[in-house]
Each structure stands twice: as C-alpha cells, then as structure tokens.
Scaffold this active site. Structure first.
Site, PDB file in Angstrom:
ATOM      1  CE  LYS A   1      -1.890  -1.107   3.953  1.00 52.88           C
ATOM      2  NZ  LYS A   1      -1.179  -2.365   4.236  1.00 52.88           N
TER       3      LYS A   1
ATOM      4  NE  ARG B   1      -4.126  -1.303  10.084  1.00 54.35           N
ATOM      5  CZ  ARG B   1      -3.085  -0.763   9.438  1.00 54.35           C
ATOM      6  NH1 ARG B   1      -3.174   0.412   8.894  1.00 54.35           N
ATOM      7  NH2 ARG B   1      -1.989  -1.447   9.334  1.00 54.35           N
TER       8      ARG B   1
ATOM      9  NE  ARG C   1       7.860  -2.620   6.109  1.00 52.84           N
ATOM     10  CZ  ARG C   1       6.557  -2.500   6.280  1.00 52.84           C
ATOM     11  NH1 ARG C   1       5.832  -1.871   5.391  1.00 52.84           N
ATOM     12  NH2 ARG C   1       5.983  -3.047   7.321  1.00 52.84           N
TER      13      ARG C   1
ATOM     14  NE  ARG D   1       6.536  -0.771  10.133  1.00 53.38           N
ATOM     15  CZ  ARG D   1       5.404  -0.688   9.431  1.00 53.38           C
ATOM     16  NH1 ARG D   1       5.375   0.067   8.336  1.00 53.38           N
ATOM     17  NH2 ARG D   1       4.327  -1.333   9.801  1.00 53.38           N
TER      18      ARG D   1
ATOM     19  NE  ARG E   1       2.304  -5.279  10.967  1.00 48.87           N
ATOM     20  CZ  ARG E   1       3.322  -5.024  10.142  1.00 48.87           C
ATOM     21  NH1 ARG E   1       4.504  -5.580  10.350  1.00 48.87           N
ATOM     22  NH2 ARG E   1       3.164  -4.218   9.128  1.00 48.87           N
TER      23      ARG E   1
HETATM   24  P1  AP5 Z   1       4.907  -1.595   1.789  1.00 45.42           P
HETATM   25  O1  AP5 Z   1       4.551  -0.748   0.619  1.00 45.42           O
HETATM   26  O2  AP5 Z   1       5.709  -0.980   2.891  1.00 45.42           O
HETATM   27  O3  AP5 Z   1       3.635  -2.341   2.336  1.00 45.42           O
HETATM   28  P2  AP5 Z   1       2.374  -1.789   3.135  1.00 45.42           P
HETATM   29  O4  AP5 Z   1       1.165  -2.467   2.589  1.00 45.42           O
HETATM   30  O5  AP5 Z   1       2.371  -0.294   3.156  1.00 45.42           O
HETATM   31  O6  AP5 Z   1       2.728  -2.426   4.541  1.00 45.42           O
HETATM   32  P3  AP5 Z   1       2.712  -1.893   6.021  1.00 45.42           P
HETATM   33  O7  AP5 Z   1       3.396  -2.973   6.839  1.00 45.42           O
HETATM   34  O8  AP5 Z   1       3.278  -0.516   6.139  1.00 45.42           O
HETATM   35  O9  AP5 Z   1       1.250  -1.890   6.326  1.00 45.42           O
HETATM   36  P4  AP5 Z   1       0.605  -2.006   7.641  1.00 45.42           P
HETATM   37  O10 AP5 Z   1      -0.763  -1.763   7.175  1.00 45.42           O
HETATM   38  O11 AP5 Z   1       0.785  -3.205   8.466  1.00 45.42           O
HETATM   39  O12 AP5 Z   1       1.389  -0.919   8.526  1.00 45.42           O
HETATM   40  P5  AP5 Z   1       1.059   0.570   8.923  1.00 45.42           P
HETATM   41  O13 AP5 Z   1       2.302   1.333   8.905  1.00 45.42           O
HETATM   42  O14 AP5 Z   1      -0.128   1.073   8.163  1.00 45.42           O
HETATM   43  O15 AP5 Z   1       5.701  -2.869   1.197  1.00 45.42           O
HETATM   44  C1  AP5 Z   1       6.255  -3.854   2.063  1.00 45.42           C
HETATM   45  C2  AP5 Z   1       7.658  -4.242   1.536  1.00 45.42           C
HETATM   46  O16 AP5 Z   1       7.527  -4.936   0.292  1.00 45.42           O
HETATM   47  C3  AP5 Z   1       8.578  -3.051   1.278  1.00 45.42           C
HETATM   48  O17 AP5 Z   1       9.863  -3.390   1.653  1.00 45.42           O
HETATM   49  C4  AP5 Z   1       8.470  -2.835  -0.246  1.00 45.42           C
HETATM   50  O18 AP5 Z   1       9.660  -2.291  -0.788  1.00 45.42           O
HETATM   51  C5  AP5 Z   1       8.244  -4.259  -0.748  1.00 45.42           C
HETATM   52  N1  AP5 Z   1       7.387  -4.311  -1.931  1.00 45.42           N
HETATM   53  C6  AP5 Z   1       6.308  -3.555  -2.182  1.00 45.42           C
HETATM   54  N2  AP5 Z   1       5.748  -3.894  -3.357  1.00 45.42           N
HETATM   55  C7  AP5 Z   1       6.515  -4.907  -3.856  1.00 45.42           C
HETATM   56  C8  AP5 Z   1       6.445  -5.689  -5.033  1.00 45.42           C
HETATM   57  N3  AP5 Z   1       5.495  -5.515  -5.950  1.00 45.42           N
HETATM   58  N4  AP5 Z   1       7.373  -6.659  -5.213  1.00 45.42           N
HETATM   59  C9  AP5 Z   1       8.339  -6.849  -4.280  1.00 45.42           C
HETATM   60  N5  AP5 Z   1       8.456  -6.130  -3.150  1.00 45.42           N
HETATM   61  C10 AP5 Z   1       7.548  -5.170  -2.935  1.00 45.42           C
HETATM   62  O19 AP5 Z   1       0.564   0.372  10.423  1.00 45.42           O
HETATM   63  C11 AP5 Z   1       1.448   0.000  11.464  1.00 45.42           C
HETATM   64  C12 AP5 Z   1       0.706  -0.092  12.781  1.00 45.42           C
HETATM   65  O20 AP5 Z   1       0.114   1.186  13.095  1.00 45.42           O
HETATM   66  C13 AP5 Z   1      -0.470  -1.066  12.806  1.00 45.42           C
HETATM   67  O21 AP5 Z   1      -0.075  -2.392  13.096  1.00 45.42           O
HETATM   68  C14 AP5 Z   1      -1.338  -0.449  13.906  1.00 45.42           C
HETATM   69  O22 AP5 Z   1      -0.838  -0.767  15.175  1.00 45.42           O
HETATM   70  C15 AP5 Z   1      -1.166   1.039  13.683  1.00 45.42           C
HETATM   71  N6  AP5 Z   1      -2.179   1.623  12.792  1.00 45.42           N
HETATM   72  C16 AP5 Z   1      -1.969   2.240  11.583  1.00 45.42           C
HETATM   73  N7  AP5 Z   1      -3.110   2.639  11.040  1.00 45.42           N
HETATM   74  C17 AP5 Z   1      -4.084   2.301  11.909  1.00 45.42           C
HETATM   75  C18 AP5 Z   1      -5.501   2.430  11.900  1.00 45.42           C
HETATM   76  N8  AP5 Z   1      -6.152   3.008  10.880  1.00 45.42           N
HETATM   77  N9  AP5 Z   1      -6.192   1.938  12.965  1.00 45.42           N
HETATM   78  C19 AP5 Z   1      -5.567   1.375  14.010  1.00 45.42           C
HETATM   79  N10 AP5 Z   1      -4.228   1.199  14.076  1.00 45.42           N
HETATM   80  C20 AP5 Z   1      -3.492   1.653  13.042  1.00 45.42           C
END
Ligand code: AP5
Length: 210
Positions: free
Chosen positions: A13, A88, A123, A156, A167
């Site tokens: 994402k 979410r 990552r 991270r 997760r």
């Molecule tokens: P990346 O693009 O970083 O993936 P992502 O989907 O953004 O993953 P996240 O882990 O950031 O999502 P998340 O939803 O768990 O975490 P968030 O920060 O929102 O890609 C992942 C890796 O793959 C990278 O290294 C990239 O380079 C690689 N990649 C990408 N595309 C590729 C491809 N096509 N081929 C190969 N490699 C590829 O949330 C973190 C925490 O915050 C949550 O656990 C929660 O505690 C809290 N939080 C955040 N938002 C909320 C909410 N709305 N409500 C409650 N808690 C929340």
C-alpha cells in the site's frame, strides 16, 4: 480524487501510494507513518499507541480517527488524497462517512501471505522521512541510507516474523470486513500485487482510472 488503499500488512500500500500520489498530485496519508512520528515525538497519542503497535495490534479507533480528521482538514488535502492504512475497522469507515468525506474508489492490493512474509522481513524504512525500501526488491542507492533525505534506514520493530503473523491475523479479523463494506457501495477494485513494483503500479493506475 479521494482514494483508499486497502490490503494486508506488507501488501504494498505504502509503496504504491508513493508512486500514485506523485502521478495524481495529491498527498498520500499514512496513519501508520503518522503514528510512528507521534511515537518518536512522545506525544500523548504516540505514548498511547506504542505498545499496541509494537505487538501488531490496532491502535484504538478514537485515537486514529482524531489524527486522521486533523490531517485531512489540512490545505494540501483539499483536492484529494490517498488514505494508506485507514480505515482499518468498520467503525473507522463509518467515522469517515460521518465526516462527510466522499470516497471515489477503494483499491485493494492483494498479495498471498507467503509473499508478505518475504516482503516484510526485507523491508527497511527511513528514520527521517518514513520512505520504505526492500533489501532485494527496492534497495537504497547507498547501503543503509535513505535516497530521499539521507537519514538512516532501519527495520521496523513490528516486522519481526512473530509480529507479522499477529498483524496478518488482525487484518483478517478487523480489516478484511471492509471489503464487503465498500463492495456494497460499488467502490471496491482489487489489484493483484505483482513481483515487480512497476507492474503493480500500472495495474493500480488502471484500476483508479477505469
Ligand atoms: P509496503 O509498501 O511498505 O507495504 P504496506 O502495505 O504499506 O505495509 P505496512 O506494513 O506498512 O502496512 P501495515 O498496514 O501493516 O502498517 P502501517 O504502517 O499502516 O511494502 C512492504 C515491503 O515490500 C517493502 O519493503 C516494499 O519495498 C516491498 N514491496 C512492495 N511492493 C513490492 C512488489 N510488488 N514486489 C516486491 N516487493 C515489494 O501500520 C502499522 C501499525 O500502526 C499497525 O499495526 C497499527 O498498530 C497502527 N495503525 C496504523 N493505522 C491504523 C488504523 N487506521 N487503525 C488502528 N491502528 C493503526
């Protein structure tokens, strides 16, 4: 255009949001990045969120909704935005509706769990600006240094394998129901994440424009 990027942790994402926001000239708003910034700065929201984030649990709805509401009221979001990681839960989606925000499209990026584990173990994220990299699939130009701002890139805390599994389970239980929520409104489009980031970007842009 107001867009939501939905998908399991590590589905890509944030990576796609970075690409698409440049093309469309609208900001990518990541609640995960905002919460990590709040933790770093020791704000009340950050202090309340840290333990849950480290364990891979969701942060309480009222905290995230408050942060998001303030962010989308900012000037740069007037012509549209991409929400990455929000909503979410169904309660967060209902809060967005209650704010009067019209969502144009919800793009689900689907990647199987096995691929997710490989992506998250490699990552690395920038301590300064939050940009995301991968040791194999999207390496930094200089080892350990962010291309965009020159700060250090690190793993991270919540990308440890046991936390990733937790997760993924949280995603299935709390977030996956949003697919039905937005499908019923005729807004959901699913993109199958590809091995190449640019291939996924092409499909994502087609889904947005189509
Ligand atoms: P990346 O693009 O970083 O993936 P992502 O989907 O953004 O993953 P996240 O882990 O950031 O999502 P998340 O939803 O768990 O975490 P968030 O920060 O929102 O890609 C992942 C890796 O793959 C990278 O290294 C990239 O380079 C690689 N990649 C990408 N595309 C590729 C491809 N096509 N081929 C190969 N490699 C590829 O949330 C973190 C925490 O915050 C949550 O656990 C929660 O505690 C809290 N939080 C955040 N938002 C909320 C909410 N709305 N409500 C409650 N808690 C929340």
């Amino acid at each position: 255009m107001n867009l939501i990027f939905l998908g399991a942790p590590g589905a890509g994402k944030g990576t796609q949001a970075e690409i698409v926001c440049e093309k469309l000239g609208i900001p990518a708003i990541s609640t995960g990045n905002m919460l990590r910034e709040a933790v770093k700065n020791g704000t009340p929201a950050g202090l309340a969120a840290k333990e849950r984030m480290d364990k891979g649990d969701l942060v309480p709805d009222e905290i995230v909704i408050g942060i998001l509401k303030d962010r989308i009221a900012m000037d740069d979001a007037k012509n549209g935005f991409i929400l990455d990681g929000f909503p979410r839960t169904v309660a967060q989606a209902e809060a967005l509706d209650a704010m009067g925000v019209q969502i144009d499209k919800v793009i689900e990026i689907y990647v199987p769990d096995e691929a997710i584990c490989a992506r998250l173990s490699g990552r690395r994220v920038c301590e300064g600006c939050g940009n995301s990299y991968h040791v194999d699939f999207k390496p930094t130009k200089v080892d350990g240094v962010c291309d965009a701002c020159g700060a250090k890139v690190v793993q991270r805390v919540d990308d440890k394998p046991e936390t990733v599994l937790s997760r993924l389970a949280t995603y299935q239980e709390k977030t996956a129901p949003l697919k039905d929520y937005y499908s019923a409104k005729g807004k959901l489009k699913t993109v199958v994440g590809q091995d190449e980031i640019s291939d996924t970007a092409k499909l994502t842009l087609e889904a947005i424009e189509g």
